[in-house]
Design an enzyme around this catalytic site. Structure first.
Site, PDB file in Angstrom:
ATOM      1  CG  HIS A  94      48.986  16.199  37.174  1.00  0.00           C
ATOM      2  ND1 HIS A  94      48.067  15.315  37.686  1.00  0.00           N
ATOM      3  CD2 HIS A  94      49.487  16.864  38.249  1.00  0.00           C
ATOM      4  CE1 HIS A  94      48.038  15.424  39.003  1.00  0.00           C
ATOM      5  NE2 HIS A  94      48.868  16.361  39.374  1.00  0.00           N
ATOM      6  N   GLY A 118      49.713  24.814  38.199  1.00  0.00           N
ATOM      7  CA  GLY A 118      48.289  24.996  37.930  1.00  0.00           C
ATOM      8  C   GLY A 118      47.713  26.139  38.766  1.00  0.00           C
ATOM      9  CG  MET A 161      52.635  16.121  45.285  1.00  0.00           C
ATOM     10  SD  MET A 161      52.190  16.251  47.016  1.00  0.00           S
ATOM     11  CE  MET A 161      50.416  16.372  46.913  1.00  0.00           C
ATOM     12  CB  SER A 205      41.751  17.239  42.776  1.00  0.00           C
ATOM     13  OG  SER A 205      42.471  16.824  43.926  1.00  0.00           O
TER      14      SER A 205
HETATM   15  P1  AMP Z   1      49.754  17.989  42.480  1.00  0.00           P
HETATM   16  O1  AMP Z   1      50.213  16.711  41.872  1.00  0.00           O
HETATM   17  O2  AMP Z   1      48.345  17.963  42.962  1.00  0.00           O
HETATM   18  O3  AMP Z   1      50.733  18.550  43.482  1.00  0.00           O
HETATM   19  O4  AMP Z   1      49.733  19.036  41.295  1.00  0.00           O
HETATM   20  C1  AMP Z   1      50.871  19.257  40.492  1.00  0.00           C
HETATM   21  C2  AMP Z   1      50.623  20.482  39.643  1.00  0.00           C
HETATM   22  O5  AMP Z   1      49.465  20.262  38.836  1.00  0.00           O
HETATM   23  C3  AMP Z   1      50.341  21.728  40.492  1.00  0.00           C
HETATM   24  O6  AMP Z   1      50.989  22.834  39.884  1.00  0.00           O
HETATM   25  C4  AMP Z   1      48.844  21.840  40.415  1.00  0.00           C
HETATM   26  O7  AMP Z   1      48.382  23.165  40.559  1.00  0.00           O
HETATM   27  C5  AMP Z   1      48.570  21.331  39.014  1.00  0.00           C
HETATM   28  N1  AMP Z   1      47.172  20.894  38.923  1.00  0.00           N
HETATM   29  C6  AMP Z   1      46.521  20.039  39.748  1.00  0.00           C
HETATM   30  N2  AMP Z   1      45.218  19.927  39.389  1.00  0.00           N
HETATM   31  C7  AMP Z   1      45.048  20.746  38.326  1.00  0.00           C
HETATM   32  C8  AMP Z   1      43.931  21.089  37.511  1.00  0.00           C
HETATM   33  N3  AMP Z   1      42.720  20.563  37.717  1.00  0.00           N
HETATM   34  N4  AMP Z   1      44.126  21.952  36.501  1.00  0.00           N
HETATM   35  C9  AMP Z   1      45.351  22.498  36.287  1.00  0.00           C
HETATM   36  N5  AMP Z   1      46.436  22.227  37.011  1.00  0.00           N
HETATM   37  C10 AMP Z   1      46.301  21.361  38.023  1.00  0.00           C
END
Ligand code: AMP
Length: 294
Positions: free
Chosen positions: A39, A149, A32, A187
């Site tokens: 990421h 993640g 996102m 995050s």
């Molecule tokens: P998001 O943009 O928050 O939807 O995350 C996109 C992807 O990045 C998802 O698969 C999350 O689980 C992964 N992700 C987000 N934060 C982390 C983190 N701190 N460590 C590893 N992967 C992450």
């Protein structure tokens, strides 16, 4: 790196690449945006294992509840594009909401069972939104593998199940949680935290760390450890617990709460999963523990 904002452009770019690279494999990282090192670690891992790396950035309205942060979710496409390219992205897919959902969505992917607990219970409809957008993206990109993640542990379980149930030919790769130096899981939402909330937010990590010792005690039960973790988090005055759960892993069952750990088969695994609000910001974290026996 090629940027694609439309589905037509993405499909054309993928078709051309496949024509020029017969047998080449595609790694995909859905996000996102507002990218951070978490990421980045997914993109780098994908780039190590595949020839073409596709990253999507799409803040998916379908997975946000009416009182959640869809409108104010942080966005910075230009910075994201630089970071994505540096990490090894070949195609960056950044569609608009209208591009992904030109008409009201009548067809959704709903994953039951696994989604009635943890974040699924606190965020009704969230995982239907995730399942729907991820299956759309899988159809568009047709990757060999997709990287997620472990921070979103329930999401990984839900996507793995969706792929299995619907025979989607994608390998799901779960990657370790990337943390700030003090242990807070990275995050995009961490930017919402006030300095005081940011300091106290480390309580999630501290309780997961502390639980390592508790899980090594054969006389304790999962239920007792859960209590202790909640108490530890409550010591941070700004923390408001949404849930602290200890479930069996990988099934995510709410069973074996009252059995002393020493009476479980060695190698048995639990996952401690946390969701804690600091002001309006909801943070999640988790860790998997292996029971050692007596
Ligand atoms: P998001 O943009 O928050 O939807 O995350 C996109 C992807 O990045 C998802 O698969 C999350 O689980 C992964 N992700 C987000 N934060 C982390 C983190 N701190 N460590 C590893 N992967 C992450």
């Amino acid at each position: 790196m090629k940027r694609c904002n439309t589905i037509t452009e993405l499909r054309r770019t993928l078709r051309e690449w496949k024509q020029n690279h017969p047998g080449g494999s595609i790694g995909f990282v859905p996000t996102m945006g507002f990218l951070h090192e978490g990421h980045e670690s997914l993109i780098r891992r994908a780039a190590d294992e595949h020839q073409l790396i596709v990253v999507s950035i799409f803040v998916n309205p379908l997975q946000f509840g009416p009182n959640e942060d869809f409108e104010r979710y942080p966005r910075d496409p230009e910075r994201d594009a630089k970071l994505a390219e540096k990490a090894g992205t070949d195609i960056l897919f950044m569609p608009s909401v209208e591009e992904m959902y030109p008409r009201p969505v009548l067809t959704k992917v709903m994953i039951s069972g696994l989604t009635d607990k943890l974040c699924g219970a606190s965020r009704p409809g969230h995982f239907d939104g995730v399942g729907t957008v991820v299956s759309k993206l899988f159809h568009l990109v047709q990757p060999d593998a997709a990287y997620f993640g472990q921070k979103d542990a329930q999401q990984v379980a839900v996507i793995e199940r969706m792929v299995e149930d619907l025979n989607i030919p994608v390998k799901i790769v779960a990657c370790p949680i990337v943390r700030e130096p003090d242990g807070l899981a990275m995050s995009s939402r961490n930017v919402y935290l006030s300095p005081e909330e940011r300091t106290q937010a480390v309580a999630l990590y501290q309780s997961l760390q502390q639980a390592e010792q508790w899980f090594a005690d054969p006389d304790l039960t999962a239920g007792e450890i859960r209590q202790r973790m909640s108490e530890l988090i409550r010591r941070s005055p700004l923390a408001e617990i949404d849930y602290v759960e200890i479930l069996t892993f990988p099934d995510l069952e709410d069973s074996r709460q009252d059995i002393p750990l020493g009476d479980l088969p060695p190698g048995f695994r639990y996952i401690a999963a946390l969701a804690v609000k600091f002001g309006a910001t909801r943070l999640i974290d988790n860790r998997i523990y292996t029971v050692k026996g007596r």
